[in-house]
Write a protein that holds these residues in place. Structure first.
Motif, PDB file in Angstrom:
ATOM      1  N   LEU A  79      -7.761   6.527  -8.220  1.00 24.22           N
ATOM      2  CA  LEU A  79      -7.396   7.071  -9.527  1.00 24.22           C
ATOM      3  C   LEU A  79      -7.352   6.004 -10.622  1.00 24.22           C
ATOM      4  N   ARG A  80      -7.461   4.731 -10.231  1.00 22.12           N
ATOM      5  CA  ARG A  80      -7.432   3.619 -11.188  1.00 22.12           C
ATOM      6  C   ARG A  80      -6.184   3.699 -12.069  1.00 22.12           C
ATOM      7  N   LEU A  81      -5.048   3.797 -11.405  1.00 22.32           N
ATOM      8  CA  LEU A  81      -3.784   3.915 -12.125  1.00 22.32           C
ATOM      9  C   LEU A  81      -3.302   2.543 -12.574  1.00 22.32           C
ATOM     10  N   PRO A  82      -2.666   2.469 -13.751  1.00 24.31           N
ATOM     11  CA  PRO A  82      -2.144   1.177 -14.218  1.00 24.31           C
ATOM     12  C   PRO A  82      -0.938   0.740 -13.389  1.00 24.31           C
ATOM     13  N   VAL A  83      -0.750  -0.548 -13.299  1.00 21.67           N
ATOM     14  CA  VAL A  83       0.389  -1.098 -12.565  1.00 21.67           C
ATOM     15  C   VAL A  83       1.631  -1.004 -13.451  1.00 21.67           C
ATOM     16  N   PRO A  84       2.671  -0.306 -13.020  1.00 26.81           N
ATOM     17  CA  PRO A  84       3.872  -0.194 -13.852  1.00 26.81           C
ATOM     18  C   PRO A  84       4.615  -1.518 -13.938  1.00 26.81           C
ATOM     19  N   GLU A  85       5.330  -1.678 -15.040  1.00 28.43           N
ATOM     20  CA  GLU A  85       6.113  -2.885 -15.246  1.00 28.43           C
ATOM     21  C   GLU A  85       7.532  -2.697 -14.741  1.00 28.43           C
ATOM     22  N   SER A 120       6.807  -3.866  -6.988  1.00 27.37           N
ATOM     23  CA  SER A 120       6.504  -5.138  -6.324  1.00 27.37           C
ATOM     24  C   SER A 120       5.262  -5.022  -5.451  1.00 27.37           C
ATOM     25  N   ALA A 121       5.136  -3.900  -4.731  1.00 29.22           N
ATOM     26  CA  ALA A 121       3.965  -3.715  -3.881  1.00 29.22           C
ATOM     27  C   ALA A 121       2.693  -3.576  -4.709  1.00 29.22           C
ATOM     28  N   LEU A 122       2.764  -2.861  -5.817  1.00 27.66           N
ATOM     29  CA  LEU A 122       1.585  -2.686  -6.663  1.00 27.66           C
ATOM     30  C   LEU A 122       1.170  -4.000  -7.310  1.00 27.66           C
ATOM     31  N   LYS A 123       2.137  -4.793  -7.728  1.00 28.29           N
ATOM     32  CA  LYS A 123       1.801  -6.090  -8.317  1.00 28.29           C
ATOM     33  C   LYS A 123       1.223  -7.045  -7.281  1.00 28.29           C
ATOM     34  N   ALA A 124       1.594  -6.844  -6.015  1.00 29.51           N
ATOM     35  CA  ALA A 124       1.050  -7.679  -4.947  1.00 29.51           C
ATOM     36  C   ALA A 124      -0.301  -7.181  -4.437  1.00 29.51           C
ATOM     37  N   GLY A 125      -0.822  -6.112  -5.047  1.00 32.62           N
ATOM     38  CA  GLY A 125      -2.119  -5.597  -4.645  1.00 32.62           C
ATOM     39  C   GLY A 125      -2.079  -4.577  -3.539  1.00 32.62           C
ATOM     40  N   GLN A 126      -0.884  -4.112  -3.148  1.00 24.36           N
ATOM     41  CA  GLN A 126      -0.758  -3.123  -2.081  1.00 24.36           C
ATOM     42  C   GLN A 126      -0.714  -1.727  -2.690  1.00 24.36           C
ATOM     43  N   ASP A 127      -1.749  -1.372  -3.449  1.00 27.51           N
ATOM     44  CA  ASP A 127      -1.729  -0.116  -4.171  1.00 27.51           C
ATOM     45  C   ASP A 127      -2.250   1.058  -3.358  1.00 27.51           C
ATOM     46  N   GLY A 128      -2.920   0.832  -2.289  1.00 29.67           N
ATOM     47  CA  GLY A 128      -3.404   1.921  -1.453  1.00 29.67           C
ATOM     48  C   GLY A 128      -4.678   2.545  -1.992  1.00 29.67           C
ATOM     49  N   ARG A 129      -5.275   3.414  -1.184  1.00 33.60           N
ATOM     50  CA  ARG A 129      -6.553   4.012  -1.540  1.00 33.60           C
ATOM     51  C   ARG A 129      -6.412   4.981  -2.711  1.00 33.60           C
ATOM     52  N   LEU A 130      -5.320   5.761  -2.740  1.00 34.39           N
ATOM     53  CA  LEU A 130      -5.173   6.764  -3.787  1.00 34.39           C
ATOM     54  C   LEU A 130      -5.045   6.131  -5.167  1.00 34.39           C
ATOM     55  N   SER A 131      -4.232   5.102  -5.277  1.00 29.54           N
ATOM     56  CA  SER A 131      -4.071   4.431  -6.568  1.00 29.54           C
ATOM     57  C   SER A 131      -5.367   3.758  -7.002  1.00 29.54           C
ATOM     58  N   ARG A 132      -6.088   3.163  -6.042  1.00 30.25           N
ATOM     59  CA  ARG A 132      -7.367   2.540  -6.399  1.00 30.25           C
ATOM     60  C   ARG A 132      -8.396   3.579  -6.812  1.00 30.25           C
TER      61      ARG A 132
END
Length: 466
Positions: free
Chosen positions: A395-401, A381-393
């Motif tokens: 590494l350009r990780l895909p948003v899990p379903e 839910s956080a990743l889909k809301a754009g709260q992915d953080g610096r590390l995920s951005r």
């Protein structure tokens, strides 16, 4: 203004409540253990490498190369969709079993230290028994997750025969320490998969008996067992390595002699960079350094259990719980025989001991665990809301379903002739009794921790990059 007494604990508790806290914990633990391992391998192996006529940095450079390969494997595991991971679990396991067969063939497998367990590809040696640990974990979790609510026979077959085949191939190398690790993986899969307790205890006792017979069957293994039960005998022979490890730990004291100042690594402690690297940690970094390693392991256990309990996907629950059990048990066995609580088995300290194949494969497993952390419902839910953080951005990780359970097909009902107008049900009509469940089915259904706790919309996972 001075901080209140519980201020630090409240801050840490608030940080743990964040959606991606588990993911950051896994990444931090893997990074710290890997860096510590590289530093200690450099310190412990430099003397022997230089005395052997080579560079003092030769083993360290090889370990650093595999650490870089493991970092790439960690990143691949993070980006790998769970659907692909499950689809390729059985082919990967089959390939690893074939590799175990090929390594036993003279001319293909390389012999080092009296054991045929490596593939030598140029300057790199690959140990297929390390690869089969991960493939067995992934395939076993996929198999058991696909057979939830099945009969007992469907739980045991084909997982147990395949696990026993792998253990037999590893014993033929010979490699009893890896066989013990594979046995731990198999038992963890059966335990978390819902095997009845009585049958689980029976299998575990049988495994311990077989392991004891194997430990006493070969000369070098039986010498280790006798040395453990008779620590005062043969101090310059079978007991030499264990005694030197204890001396090294005692020499470190509370604060240690200082990084790089070990005495035992000057050819007093064999395999100081590999099996007994924890003794060098205790000598150079002292009791506090040893406690720091144990604290990282304890944090890893907490994080693994946390991810398993928060995951709604049964596959991720089984996978994370089994991998956490395997890595933690292997670390505790290594530390146990270094401090004299267990017989010497040769199991490495994960991410710390020298060993390229073990380091790269374990980092890949940590990457899968980190991916499972990103699949927690709150994290998704956080990743889909754009709260992915610096590390995920970064590494350009895909948003899990979001995970959705597969719809279960209703059982076909037998055709019965019914009148067009069904009679009303009498209030005192006896209720239809349910068929008794098998022990395996009852055990699985009672394990509610592996079942989704709330309905979720259907969404199929795709590997999309953000």
């Amino acid at each position: 203004m001075a901080p209140q007494p519980g201020w630090a604990g409240e801050r840490f508790g608030a940080w743990l409540a964040r959606p991606l806290a588990s993911f950051h914990l896994v990444v931090t633990i893997a990074t710290l253990l890997t860096v510590l391992g590289l530093v200690m391998v450099l310190s412990a192996s430099s003397v022997e490498a230089y005395a052997g006529g080579g560079s003092a940095y030769s083993l360290f450079i090889q370990q650093a190369m595999f650490a870089g390969l493991g970092a790439v494997a960690f990143y691949i595991a993070l980006r790998l969709p769970l659907r692909v991971l499950r689809q390729w679990s059985f082919p990967a396991f089959s390939i690893s079993v074939i590799a175990l067969v090929l390594v036993l063939i003279p001319g293909i497998g390389a012999v080092h230290g009296g054991a045929r367990r490596w593939f030598d590809i140029g300057p790199i040696s690959i140990q297929p028994s390390e690869v089969v640990k991960v493939t067995l974990v992934v395939w076993g979790a996929h198999l058991l997750a696909s057979r939830r609510g099945a009969h007992l026979k469907d739980i045991l077959v084909p997982l147990v025969p395949a696990g026993l085949l792998v253990c037999l191939l590893v014993v033929l190398e010979p490699n009893l320490s890896t066989t013990i690790a594979l046995g731990i993986v198999l038992m963890a899969l059966l335990w978390f998969g819902g095997l009845p307790v009585r049958l689980f205890v029976g299998i575990m006792v049988s495994g311990l008996v077989v392991a004891s017979v194997l430990a006493l069957s070969a000369g070098y293994r039986s010498d280790r067992v006798r040395a453990f039960f008779n620590p005062g005998d043969d101090p310059q022979g079978a007991n030499y390595q264990a005694r030197q490890a204890k001396y090294s730990l005692a020499d470190g004291g509370i604060l240690g002699r200082g990084l790089g100042q070990s005495r035992a690594k000057w050819s007093y402690l064999p395999n100081s960079h590999n099996d007994f690297i924890f003794a060098i940690i205790g000598e150079e970094l002292g009791f506090l350094g040893c406690m720091a390693v144990l604290a990282l392991l304890a944090m890893f256990v907490y994080t693994g259990i946390r991810i398993a309990l928060r995951s709604v996907d049964p596959f991720l629950r089984l996978l994370t719980a089994t991998a956490t059990t395997w890595i933690t048990a292997q670390a505790l066995i290594n530390i146990g025989y270094v401090v004299g609580l267990l017989p010497v088995t040769g199991l490495q300290l994960p991410l710390v001991s020298a060993g390229g194949s073990s380091l790269a494969i374990t980092l890949f497993m940590f990457g899968i665990i980190a991916s499972a952390a990103r699949h927690e419902p709150e994290a998704v839910s956080a990743l889909k809301a754009g709260q992915d953080g610096r590390l995920s951005r970064l590494l350009r990780l895909p948003v899990p379903e979001v995970y959705t359970p597969a719809p279960r097909k209703p059982a076909p009902r037998a055709r019965t002739e019914r009148p067009r107008q069904a009679p009303r049900r009498q209030p005192d009509a006896p209720r239809r009794r349910r068929a008794p469940e098998s022990r395996g089915t009852s055990s699985l259904r009672s394990t509610r921790a592996w079942e989704p706790t709330y309905p979720m919309p259907h969404a199929r996972e795709r590997g999309r990059s953000k």
